[in-house]
Design a protein around this motif. Structure first.
Motif, PDB file in Angstrom:
ATOM      1  N   GLU A 114       0.829  -1.212   0.000  1.00 50.85           N
ATOM      2  CA  GLU A 114       0.000   0.000   0.000  1.00 50.85           C
ATOM      3  C   GLU A 114       0.863   1.262   0.000  1.00 50.85           C
ATOM      4  O   GLU A 114       0.472   2.278  -0.564  1.00 50.85           O
ATOM      5  CB  GLU A 114      -0.915  -0.002   1.233  1.00 50.85           C
ATOM      6  N   THR A 115       2.036   1.183   0.640  1.00 55.63           N
ATOM      7  CA  THR A 115       2.904   2.364   0.731  1.00 55.63           C
ATOM      8  C   THR A 115       3.702   2.593  -0.542  1.00 55.63           C
ATOM      9  O   THR A 115       4.358   3.610  -0.683  1.00 55.63           O
ATOM     10  CB  THR A 115       3.894   2.206   1.905  1.00 55.63           C
ATOM     11  N   CYS A 117       6.480   1.168  -3.724  1.00 53.50           N
ATOM     12  CA  CYS A 117       7.856   0.684  -3.737  1.00 53.50           C
ATOM     13  C   CYS A 117       8.547   1.164  -5.011  1.00 53.50           C
ATOM     14  O   CYS A 117       7.904   1.661  -5.935  1.00 53.50           O
ATOM     15  CB  CYS A 117       7.903  -0.840  -3.629  1.00 53.50           C
TER      16      CYS A 117
END
Length: 135
Positions: A114-115, A117
């Protein structure tokens, strides 16, 4: 050209048709099997293919810039500063304008957090430009 959203069903149908078409044409299947033979990229505007390696050979045809060529066998021929030739489909080419390349598949990433990459994006080839000092 407008971007068209596909349903899951339409995506699967088109994917299946593409895979079936690739199976019908032997050349399409070979595009995925380049790992077995070394490849070379033509770096000049064109490179002549000769009927035999050496100075008394006749030109058969030519490859164009950025074309990928399967290199079947390296051959050394006396009488050249660079004696390396390659046997290719239909004849022989001198190695002076051939850049050895590798066919590397990029790994598939299925899970993206979700963050987010970082990713590496690759292209088939990139043109290189030389600085010319004759302004």
């Amino acid at each position: 050209m407008a971007f068209q959203l596909l349903s899951r069903r339409e995506f699967l149908r088109r994917s299946f048709l593409g895979a079936a078409a690739a199976g019908c044409f032997p050349a399409a299947g070979r595009l995925l099997e380049h790992g077995s033979l070394p490849l070379g990229r033509i770096t000049a505007a064109s490179v002549q293919v000769w009927n035999k390696p050496g100075k008394d050979a006749e030109s058969v045809y030519q490859f164009q810039r950025d074309q990928l060529v399967q290199l079947y066998q390296p051959i050394e021929v006396d009488g050249y500063r660079n004696p390396l030739w390659y046997r290719v489909w239909g004849g022989y080419i001198h190695s002076a304008r051939v850049q050895p390349v590798e066919f590397n598949y990029q790994p598939f990433v299925a899970d993206i957090p979700e963050t987010g990459c970082l990713f590496e994006v690759s292209v088939p080839y990139t043109r290189s430009y030389r600085l010319e000092r004759g302004e």
